[in-house]
Design an enzyme around this catalytic site. Structure first.
Site, PDB file in Angstrom:
ATOM      1  N   LYS A  80       0.666   5.065   8.334  1.00 45.81           N
ATOM      2  CA  LYS A  80       0.957   3.813   7.610  1.00 45.81           C
ATOM      3  C   LYS A  80       2.144   3.108   8.274  1.00 45.81           C
ATOM      4  CE  LYS A  80       1.619   2.100   2.855  1.00 45.81           C
ATOM      5  NZ  LYS A  80       1.833   2.483   1.448  1.00 45.81           N
ATOM      6  N   SER A 155      -1.180   0.163  -1.843  1.00 46.39           N
ATOM      7  CA  SER A 155      -0.898  -0.569  -0.638  1.00 46.39           C
ATOM      8  C   SER A 155      -1.410   0.082   0.642  1.00 46.39           C
ATOM      9  CB  SER A 155       0.619  -0.754  -0.523  1.00 46.39           C
ATOM     10  OG  SER A 155       1.269   0.508  -0.400  1.00 46.39           O
ATOM     11  N   SER A 179       0.062   4.111  -4.389  1.00 49.56           N
ATOM     12  CA  SER A 179      -0.496   3.612  -3.119  1.00 49.56           C
ATOM     13  C   SER A 179      -1.104   4.652  -2.195  1.00 49.56           C
ATOM     14  CB  SER A 179       0.569   2.841  -2.353  1.00 49.56           C
ATOM     15  OG  SER A 179       0.778   1.602  -2.977  1.00 49.56           O
TER      16      SER A 179
HETATM   17  N1  GLN Z   1       0.495  -1.248  -6.683  1.00 48.98           N
HETATM   18  C1  GLN Z   1       1.830  -0.842  -6.964  1.00 48.98           C
HETATM   19  C2  GLN Z   1       2.776  -1.962  -6.594  1.00 48.98           C
HETATM   20  O1  GLN Z   1       2.309  -2.968  -6.226  1.00 48.98           O
HETATM   21  C3  GLN Z   1       2.162   0.424  -6.225  1.00 48.98           C
HETATM   22  C4  GLN Z   1       2.460   0.219  -4.808  1.00 48.98           C
HETATM   23  C5  GLN Z   1       2.843   1.468  -4.085  1.00 48.98           C
HETATM   24  O2  GLN Z   1       2.625   2.585  -4.559  1.00 48.98           O
HETATM   25  N2  GLN Z   1       3.459   1.271  -2.937  1.00 48.98           N
HETATM   26  O3  GLN Z   1       3.965  -1.847  -6.663  1.00 48.98           O
END
Ligand code: GLN
Length: 497
Positions: A80, A155, A179
């Site tokens: 990532k 994400s 995410s």
């Molecule tokens: N969808 C969540 C957010 O937008 C989690 C994102 C994540 O785990 N990086 O913050």
């Protein structure tokens, strides 16, 4: 040769160690696959052809010298783009970091290299890991390999899509609110958020420091465990790193026995907003666990209903502080520096051009929540809710070994469907957020396709902090039983790209 891309990480490492295939052949097969399909999938922001082949050659040379190879030597991985990589671009999916090449490796990157894992490149993500669909990337969305018109989750949609498209057998994600697990669920892959503090955050570009956690992603539970052991462990460079032995997750993944385990079904993770086919597959999984000899009980965690609002105060608050470092002076983009403007004006112009809408929304929200006069009402209250959520977990784990729920309320939704509706987007993480707030460990693994749309459904397993091995014990047993029932792994049903 194309079949090499279908191998699990464990099989790949075994074949390389035995000399049945070279690490270079394995790397080339995956690079060819990326070249063939990634224009459609857009899982990668950067592919390091030369670096990957050089790393693979080093593994082959090591083997030729008679040196012993580690359990993942020569296995390709998709990283990532939120972990720093020396000499390789790191953008976090943001324009503001376009062109930045870090001078150092994250601890996680270094551990992968020390384990002779072959890093293929960096994967697409929502900007600074804010999102649930990868549509907030400044470099275009990633498609879900099951249906390219749908979201791959976020994400870390790039990492999950790379696995589901057979571009890599291993990937790394980060989980601040879901995410790793949510992209795993909607792509039919496995993802684990380890206990907070058990995988180093040094070199992980910070979104919300008290929640961020790097972790392993793969197509099987065992491969996820092998990667987990490669990346976890104490790091003096991270002040929140836990100085304790890593739970024996590989051994746990091989146990495949849940007899006598107590499993709690979280009552609050059901009802309105949950897709019927998701609930059906989840309930079948619970039934399966019973058949495998586990004792299943219902548990109530009433504070979980407050997790979402608490998260959307705490995460943006920390983000507003963390992202202040992007000031146009230190990294990446600089706009308007023509000799006529002050440093403050250049910073403002750069942030205006370099940050996307969701990142700006969160910085404004977080700054507001932390401002004097509102601090107690918002941030302070959210921290109290966080404590209540931890207490709910403690009470639940006093009676059960693990908790289970669907990972996400729905299967992969169409690209664009929630892009203009932040609140609808936030709901994708309803079931995953409590574990981030409490800091415990959680896994998502595939438990079938929803009958109404033939898209993957994820089963979430949650364990107490530093009991990550329980995830793998339960996950390994469920995976083995489901694969027996279906006669194959779920991803073999994926429509060909
Ligand atoms: N969808 C969540 C957010 O937008 C989690 C994102 C994540 O785990 N990086 O913050």
């Amino acid at each position: 040769m194309t079949e090499l891309i279908k191998y699990t990480a464990a099989e790949t490492a075994g074949a390389i160690a035995k000399g049945e295939v070279t690490a270079v052949e394995v790397a080339q097969a995956h690079l060819d696959r990326i070249d063939a399909v990634d224009k459609k999938v857009n899982a990668f922001l950067h592919v390091d052809h030369e670096g990957a082949l050089a790393a693979a050659r080093a593994v082959d040379a090591k083997r030729a010298s008679g040196a012993e190879l580690g359990p993942l030597a020569g296995v390709p991985l998709a990283l990532k783009d939120v972990f720093t990589t020396r000499g390789m671009p790191t953008t976090c999916g943001s324009k503001i970091l376009e062109g930045w090449v870090p001078p150092y490796d994250a601890t996680l990157t270094k551990r992968l290299k020390d384990a002779d894992v072959v890093i293929l490149g960096k994967t697409n993500m929502d900007e600074f890991a804010m999102g649930s669909s990868t549509e907030n990337s400044a470099y275009g969305p990633t498609g879900n390999p099951w249906d390219l018109t749908r979201i791959p989750g976020g994400s870390g949609g790039g990492s999950a899509a790379a696995l589901a498209a057979f571009e890599a057998p291993l990937a790394i994600g980060t989980d601040t609110g879901g995410s790793i697990r949510q992209p795993g669920a909607v792509t039919g892959t496995v993802g684990v958020k380890p206990t907070y503090g058990s995988v180093s955050r040094y070199g992980l570009v910070a979104f919300s420091s008290s929640l961020d956690q790097g972790g392993p992603c793969a197509r099987t539970v065992l491969d996820t465990a092998l990667l987990h052991e490669a990346i976890a462990g104490y790091d003096p460079l991270d002040s929140t790193s836990i100085d304790a032995p890593v739970p024996a997750v590989v051994a746990a993944a091989k146990t495949r026995d849940v007899r006598g385990m107590r499993i709690g079904v979280v009552k609050e993770f059901a009802g309105e907003g949950y897709q019927a086919g998701v609930m059906q597959r989840f309930e079948e999984s619970v039934e399966l666990l019973r058949e495998l000899g586990a004792e299943v009980v219902e548990v109530s965690c009433p504070s979980f209903t407050l997790a979402m609002p608490a998260y959307y105060l705490i995460a943006p608050s920390e983000a507003s502080s963390n992202l202040a470092r992007f000031d146009a002076m230190r990294y990446g983009l600089r706009v308007g520096d023509d000799g006529t403007r002050s440093a403050e004006q250049v910073t403002a112009l750069t942030r205006e051009a370099g940050f996307g809408a969701e990142v700006k929304r969160r910085i404004i929200l977080g700054t507001y929540a932390l401002s004097s006069g509102y601090y107690d009402a918002y941030y302070g209250s959210a921290q109290k809710v966080r404590t209540l959520i931890s207490r709910d977990f403690d009470a639940a784990f006093a009676g059960v070994d693990v908790l289970v729920s669907p990972t996400t309320p729905t299967t992969a939704f169409p690209l664009g469907e929630r892009a203009d509706d932040p609140l609808a987007m936030y709901l994708a993480d309803l079931c995953t957020i409590p574990s981030n707030l409490a800091g415990n460990a959680a896994m998502s693994l595939p438990c079938g396709l929803a009958p109404e749309d033939n898209l993957p459904v994820g089963l979430q397993i949650i364990a107490p902090a530093m009991a990550d091995d329980r995830l793998y014990r339960v996950g390994g047993a469920v995976e083995a039983a489901l694969n027996d029932k279906w006669g194959h792994a779920l991803l073999e049903e994926a429509p060909a790209l």
